[in-house]
Every structure is written in C-alpha cells, then in structure tokens.
Design a protein around this motif. Structure first.
Motif, PDB file in Angstrom:
ATOM      1  N   LYS A 337       9.587  58.894 100.661  1.00 36.80           N
ATOM      2  CA  LYS A 337      10.973  59.892 100.466  1.00 36.80           C
ATOM      3  C   LYS A 337      12.213  58.910 100.706  1.00 36.80           C
ATOM      4  CE  LYS A 337       9.135  64.024 102.742  1.00 36.80           C
ATOM      5  NZ  LYS A 337      10.172  65.563 103.885  1.00 36.80           N
ATOM      6  N   ARG A 387      12.314  63.766 109.799  1.00 36.97           N
ATOM      7  CA  ARG A 387      13.476  64.202 110.044  1.00 36.97           C
ATOM      8  C   ARG A 387      14.537  63.628 108.899  1.00 36.97           C
ATOM      9  NH1 ARG A 387      18.435  64.073 113.250  1.00 36.97           N
ATOM     10  NH2 ARG A 387      16.397  63.010 114.977  1.00 36.97           N
ATOM     11  N   GLY A 390      13.967  63.853 105.895  1.00 33.58           N
ATOM     12  CA  GLY A 390      13.789  65.349 104.850  1.00 33.58           C
ATOM     13  C   GLY A 390      14.997  65.607 104.749  1.00 33.58           C
ATOM     14  N   GLU A 391      16.464  65.228 105.688  1.00 28.90           N
ATOM     15  CA  GLU A 391      17.014  65.494 106.092  1.00 28.90           C
ATOM     16  C   GLU A 391      18.725  64.628 104.478  1.00 28.90           C
ATOM     17  OE1 GLU A 391      18.955  64.272 109.604  1.00 28.90           O
ATOM     18  OE2 GLU A 391      17.968  66.223 110.651  1.00 28.90           O
ATOM     19  N   SER A 393      16.714  64.329 102.056  1.00 30.24           N
ATOM     20  CA  SER A 393      16.080  64.691 100.542  1.00 30.24           C
ATOM     21  C   SER A 393      16.799  66.509 100.560  1.00 30.24           C
ATOM     22  CB  SER A 393      15.232  65.341 101.116  1.00 30.24           C
ATOM     23  OG  SER A 393      14.223  63.947 101.207  1.00 30.24           O
ATOM     24  N   GLU A 394      17.138  66.350 101.563  1.00 31.44           N
ATOM     25  CA  GLU A 394      18.034  67.850 101.123  1.00 31.44           C
ATOM     26  C   GLU A 394      19.230  67.991 101.042  1.00 31.44           C
ATOM     27  OE1 GLU A 394      17.234  70.066 105.051  1.00 31.44           O
ATOM     28  OE2 GLU A 394      15.302  70.667 104.985  1.00 31.44           O
TER      29      GLU A 394
END
Length: 398
Positions: A337, A387, A390-391, A393-394
């Motif tokens: 990611k 985490r 992921g943050e 990517s968001e």
C-alpha cells in the motif's frame, strides 16, 4: 523498555498506567478505540483459550496457569501498542529508540567482555569463555535483540543524508556486530549471517550505481573488523556446532527426543503452557546432562516452537503460526500500500521491521521465550503498519 537486567518492575508499572488510561478513555468515550479493529483478535483469543484449557488439566497446572497469565498479560501489550502508537512513533521515535538503546547495551557488552566487568558478562557452567550480556539478562537473548535491531540500523544508515550522522550510525553497526561476537552465541552467528544475506538481497536491488562503492566499502570494513577483532575461541565455539561429542549439542538433541515423547502423549492440546522444563526434569536425560554445579534439572527446550507444541499441542502451535502468518501478511500488505501511494520511505521502514521480525522468528529455533517482548512488539507493529497504510489510502481517495 530496554536493559532487562536493570529495569526491575518498571515495565509493569508503565503497563498498569497505560491500562488505566485506556479504561478511563473507554469510560469517557463509551466506545472501544477504533485502532483496535483487527482480524488478529479471534486468533489471539483462540490461542489463549487453548492454553487455558490445556493448563487447567495439566499435571503441572499451577505452574502452567501462571505461564498463561503472563502470556495473556503479554498480549495486552499488543492492544496498548495498537492504541497508543502514532505515525510519528512508528516512523521516528520507536526505531531510533530501539537502535540507540540496543547500541548502548551493545557497548556495555563489548566493554564487559574486554575488561571482564561482571555486571555485563557471565560464565555458564559448561562455558570456558566469558559471554557478554550487556544490559540483557542472558547472552542468547542479548544476541537476539541486537540482531533484531540490525535491519533498523541499516535502514537508518541508508536513509540519512548527513555525513556525520551516517558515520555515527555506521559506528553503531560496528558496536552491534562486536556485541553479537562477544555473546559467543552459536545460534546468533547463524541468524546474523542469514539476516545479513537477507539485507543484501533486499537492498542490492535498490542501490544506485553511485552507492555501490560506499556499500562495498561498508561491507568490507565490517567483515575485516569482524575477522580481525574476533578471538580465536569464538571460531572454535562455532565449530562445535557439528561436533557430536559436544555436551551442549548432545543435550539439545535430548530436548527434541523428550519433546517428541511429550507430543505423542498429548498431541492435540499439549501438556500445559511452558511445562517442557518440568517434563524434562523427570527424564534420565536431565540427570545425565546436569553438571555438579547446577542446582536444577529443569531445562528450556531452546526452541520456542517446541515449547508451544509441547505446552499447547498441535492446536496451540497452529494458532501461534496463524498469528505469525497474519503478522507477516499485514507487513506485506502495508508495504504494498505504501509503494502504491509512492511513500517509499515508509515502505522501506515497514520492510525493515518485517526483516527484523523474520530474524526473530528464525532465532526462535534456538531460544525459548513464548512471550518475548520483541515478538509482541512485532505483532503490534504489523497491525499499526496496516492501519497507517490504510489511513493513507483513504486520505488519497478523499
């Protein structure tokens, strides 16, 4: 918190304070921290439950249940880390704290070995040489923790642009290598060589032509220093790995024999958490391989996987391996990611943490510690890395 030989009960105090802060936050916000969301928890719960069940029915239930308690407390550190570790902690404070603290401990180990300072060395019953412990409580554990920090130190070396800082970090690497040698750990030597090979494979692909000269220079200086300053009895100790007459090697073979018998008797759920020592103490091998100066017949298996399969059976070992597998997968997913987000710096740090974790998992074949702090930390870091990626990517989608 480093320096296990001197820190006393400080980690327990810190953990208690953090736990209270977490409870107060829960009472105030009326909800569990979203940072705790993870597919890891069902595996951890099943793993703990298997250990509870096997320990209750164990022949050594009192001791086994006390080990389960420590195991459960250890995994609360995972929860605390997931809640409190921020991006800045993950990226800056934690890796540098690990590297610097272990470098200080490494310096104490080298200093103790050179000048025979009893606070930083010990001589085992079967050992003829002083083995450095530095700030740790055991030479093998000292070696493990230094090797764990090597990938993080290399990451720091390759990512700093200031010449003085690069020279300082290179000096830290030399100190760390000296500490590994001074522990006289045979398993440590094997895992250190494997970790170096892994680092070379990973980083050689990314080196630019202008960097190859510096890389070769660093490698050459490190190898020359290691060979020149390594005492001859260190190489003699390494040769004993293949010596069938070596008592330590013969005793380690007896651990495997005893473990095999224990697993055959209780294959599914095991004999009770951490009870290999008690089982071994009842065998003829324990009396055969116990020296006159030793006060106990109880021995660790010198293999964490054996400790798990004897303690919690095939079922417990499967859950333990599943926890490892999920952690490795989390590191890999986070790495991908970050690469997709063009955040190469974070991706390389995640890869360094992952290599450290892999070196630890390999070292588990030579040391017994079912709740090692660096293992618990690595499981935590894998979830935090996932985490954070992921943050990121968001945020990009937003």
């Amino acid at each position: 918190i480093p320096f296990g030989a001197f820190r006393g009960s400080l980690p327990w105090v810190v953990a208690a304070v953090l736990t209270l802060l977490t409870l107060f936050r829960f009472l105030y916000e009326k909800q569990i921290s979203p940072r705790l969301k993870s597919r890891l928890w069902p595996l951890l719960l099943c793993f703990i439950m298997v250990n509870v069940i096997t320990s209750v029915k164990s022949e050594f239930s009192e001791y086994a249940l006390s080990n389960v308690m420590f195991l459960a407390v250890g995994y609360t550190f995972v929860a605390l880390g997931m809640i409190f570790l921020s991006k800045n902690d993950f990226e800056n404070y934690l890796p540098k704290t690990l590297v610097i603290s272990m470098s200080i401990s490494s310096f104490l180990a080298v200093f103790g070995a050179l000048f025979h300072v009893q606070a930083f060395v010990f001589t085992g019953v079967e050992d003829t040489e002083l083995r450095a412990t530095g700030g740790s409580i055991d030479a093998n554990n000292m070696s493990l923790m230094v090797i764990y920090c090597i990938p993080l130190t290399v990451h720091w070396l390759l990512n700093t642009r200031r010449p003085l800082e690069r020279a300082f970090v290179f000096f830290l690497i030399l100190i760390q290598v000296g500490a590994i040698v001074s522990t006289y750990s045979r398993g440590g030597s094997i895992i250190f060589a494997f970790t170096l090979l892994l680092l070379i494979v990973v980083h050689s692909k990314k080196l630019k032509p202008t960097h190859w000269g510096f890389a070769i220079f660093v490698l050459a200086v490190t190898i020359f220093t290691a060979i020149y300053f390594t005492p001859s009895d260190y190489w003699d100790r390494l040769k004993s790995v293949s010596d069938t007459a070596d008592t330590a090697m013969a005793r380690r073979k007896s651990y495997i024999t005893v473990a095999s018998g224990a697993v055959k008797r209780h294959p599914i759920t095991g004999s009770g958490t951490g009870t290999f020592r008690d089982i071994y103490a009842t065998t003829d091998y324990a009396r055969m391989y116990t020296g006159q100066l030793e006060t106990t017949l109880r021995r660790y298996a010198h293999n964490t996987y054996i400790e798990h399969v004897v303690g919690s059976g095939i079922l417990g070992l499967c859950f333990f391996i599943a926890i490892i597998g999920m952690s490795l997968k989390s590191f890999q997913s986070a790495y991908k990611k970050f690469i997709l987000s063009a955040n190469v710096k974070m991706a390389e740090l995640v890869r360094a943490y992952q290599i450290s974790f892999i070196s630890l998992l390999c070292y588990f074949f030579f040391i017994s510690d079912i709740q090692h702090k660096y293992f618990l930390m690595s499981v935590t870091l894998a979830q935090v890395a996932l985490r954070l990626s992921g943050e990121l990517s968001e945020n990009e989608k937003g």
